[in-house]
Design a protein around this motif. Structure first.
Motif, mmCIF file in Angstrom:
data_model
loop_
_atom_site.group_PDB
_atom_site.id
_atom_site.type_symbol
_atom_site.label_atom_id
_atom_site.label_comp_id
_atom_site.label_asym_id
_atom_site.label_seq_id
_atom_site.Cartn_x
_atom_site.Cartn_y
_atom_site.Cartn_z
ATOM 1 N N THR A 58 -24.028 17.781 -0.467
ATOM 2 C CA THR A 58 -22.750 17.135 -0.743
ATOM 3 C C THR A 58 -22.953 15.625 -0.760
ATOM 4 N N VAL A 59 -22.567 14.993 -1.854
ATOM 5 C CA VAL A 59 -22.644 13.542 -1.991
ATOM 6 C C VAL A 59 -21.221 13.005 -1.882
ATOM 7 N N VAL A 60 -21.015 12.125 -0.912
ATOM 8 C CA VAL A 60 -19.682 11.603 -0.633
ATOM 9 C C VAL A 60 -19.669 10.096 -0.901
ATOM 10 N N PRO A 61 -18.837 9.648 -1.848
ATOM 11 C CA PRO A 61 -18.757 8.207 -2.102
ATOM 12 C C PRO A 61 -18.055 7.489 -0.959
ATOM 13 N N LEU A 62 -18.401 6.229 -0.773
ATOM 14 C CA LEU A 62 -17.715 5.406 0.221
ATOM 15 C C LEU A 62 -17.613 3.982 -0.288
ATOM 16 N N THR A 63 -16.651 3.281 0.267
ATOM 17 C CA THR A 63 -16.459 1.873 -0.045
ATOM 18 C C THR A 63 -16.310 1.123 1.272
ATOM 19 N N VAL A 64 -17.136 0.117 1.469
ATOM 20 C CA VAL A 64 -17.077 -0.691 2.690
ATOM 21 C C VAL A 64 -15.801 -1.533 2.649
ATOM 22 N N VAL A 65 -15.069 -1.550 3.765
ATOM 23 C CA VAL A 65 -13.804 -2.276 3.839
ATOM 24 C C VAL A 65 -13.972 -3.569 4.621
ATOM 25 N N ASP A 66 -14.332 -3.457 5.901
ATOM 26 C CA ASP A 66 -14.464 -4.639 6.756
ATOM 27 C C ASP A 66 -15.840 -4.688 7.388
ATOM 28 N N VAL A 67 -16.401 -5.893 7.433
ATOM 29 C CA VAL A 67 -17.692 -6.128 8.072
ATOM 30 C C VAL A 67 -17.555 -7.408 8.891
ATOM 31 N N GLU A 68 -17.574 -7.254 10.212
ATOM 32 C CA GLU A 68 -17.493 -8.396 11.114
ATOM 33 C C GLU A 68 -18.571 -8.244 12.180
ATOM 34 N N PRO A 69 -19.840 -8.543 11.820
ATOM 35 C CA PRO A 69 -20.921 -8.378 12.790
ATOM 36 C C PRO A 69 -20.702 -9.280 13.997
ATOM 37 N N PHE A 75 -15.174 1.655 6.647
ATOM 38 C CA PHE A 75 -15.317 2.083 5.260
ATOM 39 C C PHE A 75 -14.308 3.181 4.948
ATOM 40 N N ARG A 76 -14.052 3.345 3.654
ATOM 41 C CA ARG A 76 -13.215 4.435 3.164
ATOM 42 C C ARG A 76 -14.131 5.462 2.520
ATOM 43 N N TRP A 77 -13.783 6.754 2.712
ATOM 44 C CA TRP A 77 -14.568 7.831 2.118
ATOM 45 C C TRP A 77 -13.671 9.032 1.845
ATOM 46 N N ILE A 78 -14.248 10.096 1.302
ATOM 47 C CA ILE A 78 -13.544 11.330 0.975
ATOM 48 C C ILE A 78 -12.540 11.076 -0.159
ATOM 49 N N GLU A 83 -12.568 7.672 -8.651
ATOM 50 C CA GLU A 83 -11.457 6.848 -8.181
ATOM 51 C C GLU A 83 -11.960 5.717 -7.298
ATOM 52 N N VAL A 84 -11.204 4.628 -7.277
ATOM 53 C CA VAL A 84 -11.476 3.528 -6.362
ATOM 54 C C VAL A 84 -10.816 3.883 -5.032
ATOM 55 N N ALA A 85 -11.563 3.787 -3.949
ATOM 56 C CA ALA A 85 -11.026 4.122 -2.628
ATOM 57 C C ALA A 85 -9.852 3.217 -2.286
ATOM 58 N N ALA A 86 -8.777 3.849 -1.810
ATOM 59 C CA ALA A 86 -7.574 3.113 -1.442
ATOM 60 C C ALA A 86 -6.784 3.956 -0.442
ATOM 61 N N PRO A 87 -5.846 3.332 0.272
ATOM 62 C CA PRO A 87 -4.975 4.144 1.129
ATOM 63 C C PRO A 87 -4.280 5.215 0.272
ATOM 64 N N GLY A 88 -4.251 6.434 0.782
ATOM 65 C CA GLY A 88 -3.606 7.520 0.055
ATOM 66 C C GLY A 88 -4.564 8.429 -0.686
ATOM 67 N N ASN A 89 -5.784 7.923 -1.004
ATOM 68 C CA ASN A 89 -6.757 8.792 -1.671
ATOM 69 C C ASN A 89 -8.077 8.879 -0.911
ATOM 70 N N SER A 90 -8.115 8.284 0.282
ATOM 71 C CA SER A 90 -9.360 8.276 1.053
ATOM 72 C C SER A 90 -9.040 8.150 2.535
ATOM 73 N N LEU A 91 -10.034 8.458 3.344
ATOM 74 C CA LEU A 91 -9.914 8.306 4.791
ATOM 75 C C LEU A 91 -10.608 7.013 5.210
ATOM 76 N N LEU A 92 -10.100 6.377 6.242
ATOM 77 C CA LEU A 92 -10.664 5.128 6.747
ATOM 78 C C LEU A 92 -11.360 5.385 8.073
ATOM 79 N N VAL A 93 -12.654 5.053 8.135
ATOM 80 C CA VAL A 93 -13.439 5.163 9.360
ATOM 81 C C VAL A 93 -13.723 3.746 9.850
#
Length: 152
Positions: A58-69, A75-78, A83-93
């Motif tokens: 299973t290949v799951v796309p993700l989009t990095v949201v916030d990076v504060e080292p 990131f958003r996934w699923i 589609e472009v990851a956004a609230p309503g079409n993806s989960l936020l981890v």
């Protein structure tokens, strides 16, 4: 039962800087979570997680949201591959890393289940699957960090 947010917390004996690398870089992610990962820890970067073999798994796309080292990585996934990851079409981890004594408290949250528009049965199944997954993988994150910092 409310199927809205999954929260897990673990304390690890490593600095937030080390833990940040473990939750945000492919070479470390592969050691405790997916079988393969391609991503860059940069807001807006698109990548993927692979569970199983790349061809048959299973290949799951993700989009990095916030990076504060070294304190936050999310990131958003699923979401659908086209589609472009956004609230309503993806989960936020979100991984929040909080210094605690000589170590770090890792707080993982996964949100967005109710916003996906799934029917009740699909929502409950997805929530249960993700909850069971995090029950497996968050302890593995801790075990990997322990091995990493104790390696000669």
């Amino acid at each position: 039962m409310e199927f809205g947010t999954i929260e897990r917390e673990i304390h690890v004996d490593a600095s937030p800087e080390v833990v940040f690398e473990v939750v945000s870089s492919p070479q470390h992610l592969r050691e405790w979570w997916p079988d393969d990962a391609e991503l860059e820890a940069s807001p807006g970067a698109v990548g993927e997680l692979v569970f199983g073999d790349r061809g048959a798994g299973t290949v799951v796309p993700l989009t990095v949201v916030d990076v504060e080292p070294p304190r936050l990585f999310s990131f958003r996934w699923i979401h659908a591959h086209d589609e472009v990851a956004a609230p309503g079409n993806s989960l936020l981890v979100t991984f929040e890393l909080v210094p605690s004594g000589a170590g770090t408290t890792v707080r993982m949250t996964e949100t967005g289940f109710r916003e996906m528009g799934w029917g009740a049965a699909v929502l409950e199944e997805a929530y249960q699957e993700h909850s069971a997954g995090w029950n497996l993988f968050i302890p593995r994150l801790g075990e990997y960090v322990t091995r990493l910092v104790s390696a000669p």
